[in-house]
Design a protein around this motif. Sequence first.
Motif, PDB file in Angstrom:
ATOM      1  N   PRO A 171      11.914   8.227  -1.499  1.00 58.61           N
ATOM      2  CA  PRO A 171      10.449   8.945  -1.739  1.00 58.61           C
ATOM      3  C   PRO A 171       9.531   8.157  -2.494  1.00 58.61           C
ATOM      4  N   ALA A 172       8.123   8.481  -2.018  1.00 60.61           N
ATOM      5  CA  ALA A 172       6.989   7.866  -2.613  1.00 60.61           C
ATOM      6  C   ALA A 172       6.171   8.882  -2.838  1.00 60.61           C
ATOM      7  N   ASP A 173       4.807   8.622  -3.361  1.00 55.17           N
ATOM      8  CA  ASP A 173       4.025   9.632  -3.785  1.00 55.17           C
ATOM      9  C   ASP A 173       2.580   9.182  -3.150  1.00 55.17           C
ATOM     10  N   GLY A 174       2.284   8.183  -2.777  1.00 56.31           N
ATOM     11  CA  GLY A 174       0.922   7.876  -1.912  1.00 56.31           C
ATOM     12  C   GLY A 174       1.026   6.538  -0.998  1.00 56.31           C
ATOM     13  N   CYS A 175       0.138   6.359   0.144  1.00 55.28           N
ATOM     14  CA  CYS A 175       0.427   5.437   0.995  1.00 55.28           C
ATOM     15  C   CYS A 175      -0.981   5.240   1.377  1.00 55.28           C
ATOM     16  N   GLY A 176      -1.150   4.443   2.093  1.00 53.27           N
ATOM     17  CA  GLY A 176      -2.112   3.799   3.100  1.00 53.27           C
ATOM     18  C   GLY A 176      -1.751   4.287   4.337  1.00 53.27           C
ATOM     19  N   PHE A 180      -4.972   8.383   0.482  1.00 52.29           N
ATOM     20  CA  PHE A 180      -4.491   8.920  -0.620  1.00 52.29           C
ATOM     21  C   PHE A 180      -4.884  10.521  -1.081  1.00 52.29           C
ATOM     22  N   SER A 181      -6.010  10.899  -0.602  1.00 48.54           N
ATOM     23  CA  SER A 181      -6.353  12.237  -0.906  1.00 48.54           C
ATOM     24  C   SER A 181      -5.512  12.943   0.079  1.00 48.54           C
ATOM     25  N   PHE A 182      -5.218  12.647   1.309  1.00 51.08           N
ATOM     26  CA  PHE A 182      -4.340  13.147   2.490  1.00 51.08           C
ATOM     27  C   PHE A 182      -2.840  13.419   1.667  1.00 51.08           C
ATOM     28  N   CYS A 183      -2.384  12.377   0.934  1.00 49.47           N
ATOM     29  CA  CYS A 183      -1.066  12.250   0.352  1.00 49.47           C
ATOM     30  C   CYS A 183      -1.166  13.478  -0.870  1.00 49.47           C
ATOM     31  N   MET A 184      -2.013  13.418  -1.594  1.00 49.43           N
ATOM     32  CA  MET A 184      -2.209  14.521  -2.598  1.00 49.43           C
ATOM     33  C   MET A 184      -1.995  15.974  -1.895  1.00 49.43           C
ATOM     34  N   ARG A 185      -2.730  16.178  -1.043  1.00 51.38           N
ATOM     35  CA  ARG A 185      -2.775  17.807   0.020  1.00 51.38           C
ATOM     36  C   ARG A 185      -1.297  17.901   0.522  1.00 51.38           C
ATOM     37  N   ALA A 186      -0.723  16.721   1.074  1.00 49.92           N
ATOM     38  CA  ALA A 186       0.767  16.782   1.695  1.00 49.92           C
ATOM     39  C   ALA A 186       1.645  17.352   0.484  1.00 49.92           C
ATOM     40  N   LEU A 215       0.741  -0.920  -0.028  1.00 43.87           N
ATOM     41  CA  LEU A 215      -0.003  -0.116  -0.047  1.00 43.87           C
ATOM     42  C   LEU A 215       0.767   1.352   0.033  1.00 43.87           C
ATOM     43  N   VAL A 216       1.752   1.325  -1.025  1.00 43.94           N
ATOM     44  CA  VAL A 216       2.675   2.426  -1.318  1.00 43.94           C
ATOM     45  C   VAL A 216       2.567   2.675  -2.736  1.00 43.94           C
ATOM     46  N   ALA A 217       2.597   4.012  -3.295  1.00 47.25           N
ATOM     47  CA  ALA A 217       2.449   4.255  -4.673  1.00 47.25           C
ATOM     48  C   ALA A 217       3.198   5.311  -5.281  1.00 47.25           C
ATOM     49  N   LYS A 218       3.561   5.136  -6.383  1.00 48.32           N
ATOM     50  CA  LYS A 218       4.071   6.370  -7.233  1.00 48.32           C
ATOM     51  C   LYS A 218       3.337   6.807  -8.204  1.00 48.32           C
ATOM     52  N   TRP A 219       3.303   8.185  -8.608  1.00 49.59           N
ATOM     53  CA  TRP A 219       2.394   8.752  -9.519  1.00 49.59           C
ATOM     54  C   TRP A 219       2.907   8.636 -11.017  1.00 49.59           C
ATOM     55  N   VAL A 220       2.237   8.017 -11.556  1.00 54.41           N
ATOM     56  CA  VAL A 220       2.737   7.626 -12.901  1.00 54.41           C
ATOM     57  C   VAL A 220       1.682   8.007 -14.014  1.00 54.41           C
ATOM     58  N   GLY A 221       2.065   9.059 -14.711  1.00 51.52           N
ATOM     59  CA  GLY A 221       0.812   9.486 -15.784  1.00 51.52           C
ATOM     60  C   GLY A 221      -0.150  10.397 -15.323  1.00 51.52           C
ATOM     61  N   ASN A 222      -1.312   9.955 -15.190  1.00 56.74           N
ATOM     62  CA  ASN A 222      -2.613  10.659 -14.670  1.00 56.74           C
ATOM     63  C   ASN A 222      -3.091  10.091 -13.266  1.00 56.74           C
ATOM     64  N   GLY A 223      -2.133   9.267 -12.846  1.00 55.17           N
ATOM     65  CA  GLY A 223      -2.523   8.570 -11.700  1.00 55.17           C
ATOM     66  C   GLY A 223      -1.585   7.879 -10.758  1.00 55.17           C
ATOM     67  N   LEU A 262       0.797  19.242  -2.156  1.00 50.40           N
ATOM     68  CA  LEU A 262       0.249  20.506  -2.501  1.00 50.40           C
ATOM     69  C   LEU A 262       1.024  21.428  -1.709  1.00 50.40           C
ATOM     70  N   SER A 263       1.334  20.935  -0.597  1.00 55.86           N
ATOM     71  CA  SER A 263       1.792  21.906   0.588  1.00 55.86           C
ATOM     72  C   SER A 263       3.241  21.672   0.481  1.00 55.86           C
ATOM     73  N   GLY A 264       3.857  21.079  -0.175  1.00 57.33           N
ATOM     74  CA  GLY A 264       5.298  21.001  -0.286  1.00 57.33           C
ATOM     75  C   GLY A 264       5.902  20.075   0.343  1.00 57.33           C
ATOM     76  N   PHE A 265       5.325  19.016   0.904  1.00 58.48           N
ATOM     77  CA  PHE A 265       5.700  18.166   1.757  1.00 58.48           C
ATOM     78  C   PHE A 265       6.096  16.498   1.065  1.00 58.48           C
ATOM     79  N   GLN A 266       7.144  15.903   1.290  1.00 57.71           N
ATOM     80  CA  GLN A 266       7.568  14.717   0.282  1.00 57.71           C
ATOM     81  C   GLN A 266       7.250  13.560   1.409  1.00 57.71           C
ATOM     82  N   LEU A 267       6.453  12.655   0.758  1.00 58.27           N
ATOM     83  CA  LEU A 267       6.241  11.362   1.463  1.00 58.27           C
ATOM     84  C   LEU A 267       7.739  10.348   1.324  1.00 58.27           C
ATOM     85  N   TYR A 268       7.922   9.506   2.447  1.00 57.93           N
ATOM     86  CA  TYR A 268       9.078   8.789   2.262  1.00 57.93           C
ATOM     87  C   TYR A 268       8.613   7.552   2.868  1.00 57.93           C
TER      88      TYR A 268
END
Length: 246
Positions: free
Chosen positions: A128-133, A189-195, A106-114, A197-203
């Motif tokens: 670095p990653a882009d999304g997670c549970g 994942f909605s939280f990850c997108m907001r993070a 449950l960890v993801a990278k942003w690829v293309g449009n999703g 947009l706020s300039g923070f990197q998920l690891y």
Amino acid sequence: MRRIVLAHPSYGPLDSEVNKALRVAMMSAAQVSEWVGDVSTIREGWVGARNRAVKAALEDAPDCDGIVWVDDDVLLPPTAIKRLVSYEKDFVTGIVFQKFGDLNPLVAKWVGNGFSWWREFPENVLAPADGCGFGCCYTSTAMLRKIAELPEKPTPGQAYFKKDGWFNQFPANHFGKQVDPETAMSEDFSFCMRAKLSGFQLYADTGLLCSHMIGPKFSTKRTYDKYWDEKKARQETTLAALDGIA
């Protein structure tokens, strides 16, 4: 030493093994941090529970440095929380595997449009990653406060953002596929997108491997590897058979 609070949303009786593992991990984390509160919720929907936990942490423990999130069906390694808070990052996740389907991490990278599941993640690194549970992760209060400052309405280029607390479910391109407008993106994942947009990197700490409870059993790295080895073997057998027919 970081001052931290626990968010452990639960929806029924806690599994004794999961609960014991959580307590051990909390005691281990006390070597490098100080527990100053508990913002866990009981029998509340994911979106409401997580937003309520953030609000409680910011209001009731304003001096805390962050929230440790642990779901009630995740079995933690003894040093899980200690690892999360030791990196001095604003947003860190361990690896929890799906209960069903392809048992993906449950960890993801942003690829293309999703988002796309990060199936071939490197072993035992902080990457670095882009999304997670949110089964096992840490979020700093500095990041949570910054997310609260996001605009009420999205600006051009921020089509995936909808303001409604820190977590929400909303339609979006999800995991590389154009989903139906009535299909919701998960709240984590909605939280990850907001993070982002706020300039923070998920690891992602890819050495922090957690177990995900499925009834009396658990989804683990071992079951994930076994599933995919068997799936690839079946695919190879099918291809070989088709070559024989051709």
